[in-house]
Motif scaffolding. Structure first.
Motif, PDB file in Angstrom:
ATOM      1  N   PRO A 248       0.821  -1.216   0.000  1.00 22.89           N
ATOM      2  CA  PRO A 248       0.000   0.000   0.000  1.00 22.89           C
ATOM      3  C   PRO A 248       0.860   1.275   0.000  1.00 22.89           C
ATOM      4  N   LEU A 249       0.283   2.343  -0.505  1.00 21.31           N
ATOM      5  CA  LEU A 249       0.968   3.625  -0.522  1.00 21.31           C
ATOM      6  C   LEU A 249       1.203   4.082   0.920  1.00 21.31           C
ATOM      7  N   PRO A 250       2.448   4.436   1.280  1.00 20.38           N
ATOM      8  CA  PRO A 250       2.728   4.839   2.666  1.00 20.38           C
ATOM      9  C   PRO A 250       1.862   6.016   3.120  1.00 20.38           C
ATOM     10  N   GLN A 251       1.490   6.011   4.375  1.00 20.05           N
ATOM     11  CA  GLN A 251       0.622   7.054   4.927  1.00 20.05           C
ATOM     12  C   GLN A 251       1.238   8.445   4.785  1.00 20.05           C
ATOM     13  N   SER A 252       2.566   8.520   4.783  1.00 22.35           N
ATOM     14  CA  SER A 252       3.235   9.815   4.705  1.00 22.35           C
ATOM     15  C   SER A 252       3.442  10.304   3.268  1.00 22.35           C
ATOM     16  N   HIS A 253       2.973   9.553   2.298  1.00 21.10           N
ATOM     17  CA  HIS A 253       3.250   9.892   0.899  1.00 21.10           C
ATOM     18  C   HIS A 253       2.522  11.176   0.502  1.00 21.10           C
ATOM     19  N   PRO A 254       3.191  12.062  -0.246  1.00 15.27           N
ATOM     20  CA  PRO A 254       2.564  13.339  -0.636  1.00 15.27           C
ATOM     21  C   PRO A 254       1.385  13.185  -1.592  1.00 15.27           C
ATOM     22  N   PHE A 255       1.252  12.043  -2.238  1.00 13.85           N
ATOM     23  CA  PHE A 255       0.121  11.857  -3.145  1.00 13.85           C
ATOM     24  C   PHE A 255      -1.222  11.895  -2.414  1.00 13.85           C
ATOM     25  N   TRP A 256      -1.267  11.440  -1.183  1.00 12.62           N
ATOM     26  CA  TRP A 256      -2.544  11.280  -0.490  1.00 12.62           C
ATOM     27  C   TRP A 256      -3.384  12.555  -0.470  1.00 12.62           C
ATOM     28  N   ARG A 257      -2.768  13.666  -0.154  1.00  9.94           N
ATOM     29  CA  ARG A 257      -3.529  14.907   0.019  1.00  9.94           C
ATOM     30  C   ARG A 257      -3.319  15.909  -1.112  1.00  9.94           C
ATOM     31  N   HIS A 258      -2.736  15.443  -2.211  1.00  7.00           N
ATOM     32  CA  HIS A 258      -2.521  16.355  -3.338  1.00  7.00           C
ATOM     33  C   HIS A 258      -3.865  16.653  -4.004  1.00  7.00           C
ATOM     34  N   ILE A 263      -6.382   8.785  -5.949  1.00  8.41           N
ATOM     35  CA  ILE A 263      -5.760   7.495  -5.640  1.00  8.41           C
ATOM     36  C   ILE A 263      -6.838   6.421  -5.510  1.00  8.41           C
ATOM     37  N   THR A 264      -6.606   5.278  -6.153  1.00  8.07           N
ATOM     38  CA  THR A 264      -7.407   4.085  -5.899  1.00  8.07           C
ATOM     39  C   THR A 264      -6.455   2.939  -5.567  1.00  8.07           C
ATOM     40  N   PRO A 265      -6.868   1.984  -4.712  1.00 11.68           N
ATOM     41  CA  PRO A 265      -5.959   0.970  -4.175  1.00 11.68           C
ATOM     42  C   PRO A 265      -5.812  -0.277  -5.048  1.00 11.68           C
ATOM     43  N   HIS A 266      -5.286  -0.077  -6.266  1.00 12.29           N
ATOM     44  CA  HIS A 266      -4.996  -1.172  -7.201  1.00 12.29           C
ATOM     45  C   HIS A 266      -6.243  -2.041  -7.427  1.00 12.29           C
ATOM     46  N   ILE A 267      -7.312  -1.381  -7.824  1.00 10.42           N
ATOM     47  CA  ILE A 267      -8.590  -2.072  -8.023  1.00 10.42           C
ATOM     48  C   ILE A 267      -9.139  -1.903  -9.441  1.00 10.42           C
ATOM     49  N   ALA A 268      -8.367  -1.295 -10.328  1.00  7.60           N
ATOM     50  CA  ALA A 268      -8.893  -0.996 -11.669  1.00  7.60           C
ATOM     51  C   ALA A 268      -9.353  -2.255 -12.396  1.00  7.60           C
TER      52      ALA A 268
END
Length: 303
Positions: A248-258, A263-268
């Motif tokens: 999973p994408l780390p909680q501290s990653h800047p993508f989360w709140r950009h 973001i979707t969790p690899h569900i496409a």
């Protein structure tokens, strides 16, 4: 008699399907030392490979097999993956988000919560250009779906050739930057290989002009700092990301709140067991009768 072991988070579903319709010549085992065939999720089985001394063939339950093609892992067995199942699902994901973005659906949902009536201008998708990186079964299905909505399709692959008529133009990867200059929508369906590492980076992405980016292939293709740079410059207007270098994408990653990243969790595109099993059954019959397997992977090429 070949011994089959299942190594998957959906193990119970696969075992149920096999129980309903057994494959003559195969028996299930729970003993790694006995298994000659694995039906397996690549990330789940990769750290366990050395536990299978009799291994001859792995049928991946995923399209993506990069977890098994790393050079430090054994490659003394046949490897096949799943194809032909994911084009419809990827098309639904990409076109669903594309329409929602183009028609401001999320904005209207937020406005509804505030009792706010405010129309926003939009344009049709017809006549806009979609650049699809990767013209295999997934990219080709997406091209056909997008063509029905009136988009212009540019495909990008290693050779600059494809048998899919839905693409209006096919260009080789050496001309990637020229294709990106034309993109209203940019979709990566690329596999994870050494050649695709960070192929979408600050330099290449800044050839775009307010394009909407989708990564539904593999996380390695996208340079994360390069994307942030392209979003800051306006070269990329919004990014829809389903795959990442670390999941999973780390909680501290800047993508989360950009504000311009979704973001979707690899569900496409999910690997549905009944579809996987249909391919496995066909390949198992081929294996038992010593015929060539479908969707064989070349470890050197990575796909």
């Amino acid at each position: 008699m070949h011994k089959l072991m299942i190594v998957s988070r959906q193990q119970t579903a696969y075992e149920t399907l096999l129980a309903e319709q057994p494959i003559a010549g195969l028996t299930l085992t729970q003993q790694p030392k006995e298994a000659t065939i694995l039906l397996a999720d690549p990330p789940k089985v990769a750290p366990l490979l050395d536990e299978f001394p009799a291994l001859e063939w792995i049928q991946s339950t995923f399209a993506g097999i990069d977890a098994l093609t790393k050079t430090n892992l054994r490659q003394d067995y046949s490897l096949t993956n799943i194809r032909g199942c994911f084009g419809q699902l990827i098309s639904e994901y990409v076109l669903g988000w594309t329409i929602a973005h183009q028609r401001h659906f999320n904005t209207y949902q937020s406005q509804q919560q505030a009792n706010h009536w405010q129309p926003h201008p939009y344009t049709s998708l017809a006549g806009k250009t979609m650049v699809v990186l990767g013209t295999g079964s997934i990219g080709s299905h997406l091209a056909r779906s997008a063509k029905a909505l009136g988009l212009e399709l540019i495909g990008v692959n290693r050779t600059g050739q494809s048998g899919e008529p839905a693409f209006d133009t096919i260009v080789p990867l050496t001309k990637l930057n020229q294709a990106l200059e034309k993109a209203d929508f940019l979709i990566s369906t690329l596999p994870a290989t050494a050649d695709t590492d960070d192929i979408l980076n600050a330099t290449s992405l800044n050839h775009c002009r307010q394009a909407v980016l989708f990564n539904v292939g593999r996380g390695n293709a996208l340079c994360e700092t390069g994307l942030l740079s392209a979003l800051d410059s306006g070269a990329i207007a919004h990014a829809f990301l389903d795959v990442f270098k670390q999941e999973p994408l780390p909680q501290s990653h800047p993508f989360w709140r950009h504000p311009t990243i979704t973001i979707t969790p690899h569900i496409a595109a999910e690997s549905f067991p009944h579809q996987v099993m249909a391919i496995f059954r066909d390949n198992a019959q081929r294996w038992l009768s010593q015929q060539p397997l479908r969707y064989a992977i070349d470890f050197q090429q990575g796909y």
